[in-house]
Design a protein around this motif. Sequence first.
Motif, PDB file in Angstrom:
ATOM      1  N   TYR A  92      -8.915  12.460  96.135  1.00 45.25           N
ATOM      2  CA  TYR A  92      -9.086  11.012  96.089  1.00 45.25           C
ATOM      3  C   TYR A  92      -7.739  10.366  96.369  1.00 45.25           C
ATOM      4  N   HIS A 137      -9.095   6.713  85.646  1.00 44.74           N
ATOM      5  CA  HIS A 137      -9.982   7.615  86.393  1.00 44.74           C
ATOM      6  C   HIS A 137     -10.593   8.655  85.439  1.00 44.74           C
ATOM      7  N   GLY A 190      -5.643   6.736  96.367  1.00 46.44           N
ATOM      8  CA  GLY A 190      -5.694   5.390  95.827  1.00 46.44           C
ATOM      9  C   GLY A 190      -4.316   4.760  95.765  1.00 46.44           C
ATOM     10  N   THR A 234     -14.446   8.779  91.476  1.00 46.57           N
ATOM     11  CA  THR A 234     -13.914   9.645  90.417  1.00 46.57           C
ATOM     12  C   THR A 234     -14.834   9.722  89.196  1.00 46.57           C
ATOM     13  N   ARG A 270      -3.274   4.471  85.864  1.00 49.52           N
ATOM     14  CA  ARG A 270      -4.470   4.479  86.713  1.00 49.52           C
ATOM     15  C   ARG A 270      -5.198   5.819  86.593  1.00 49.52           C
ATOM     16  N   GLY A 285     -12.084   4.303  86.658  1.00 50.41           N
ATOM     17  CA  GLY A 285     -11.175   4.161  87.792  1.00 50.41           C
ATOM     18  C   GLY A 285     -11.861   3.774  89.086  1.00 50.41           C
ATOM     19  N   SER A 286     -12.868   4.530  89.476  1.00 51.53           N
ATOM     20  CA  SER A 286     -13.609   4.249  90.708  1.00 51.53           C
ATOM     21  C   SER A 286     -14.937   5.003  90.659  1.00 51.53           C
ATOM     22  N   ARG A 287     -15.858   4.587  91.477  1.00 54.40           N
ATOM     23  CA  ARG A 287     -17.150   5.258  91.544  1.00 54.40           C
ATOM     24  C   ARG A 287     -16.967   6.721  91.957  1.00 54.40           C
TER      25      ARG A 287
END
Length: 89
Positions: free
Chosen positions: A18, A32, A20, A41, A28, A37-39
Amino acid sequence: MSEQWWMYLLECEGDMTYVGTAADVEKRFTKHISGKGSRFTRINKPIMIIAAQPFPDRSTACKAEYALKQRPLQQKLDWAEEWSWVKSS
């Protein structure tokens, strides 16, 4: 005044990576890990920070992120060798 930003590469489960950007990479990464953190992760659990490169501002870091995301995996890993992450104490 602009703050330093980072582009980072994470190793994730399932032999995934990933890319970022963040002003604070370790903070950050914690997001995660917690699933916030994000879809990507949330689905592919992060294992560790592989590498991070500093940039003078968010805009420059985001442009570098986009460029790195376009590269094949081996080129991402080659980049990571130059910018290996060492966890701060």
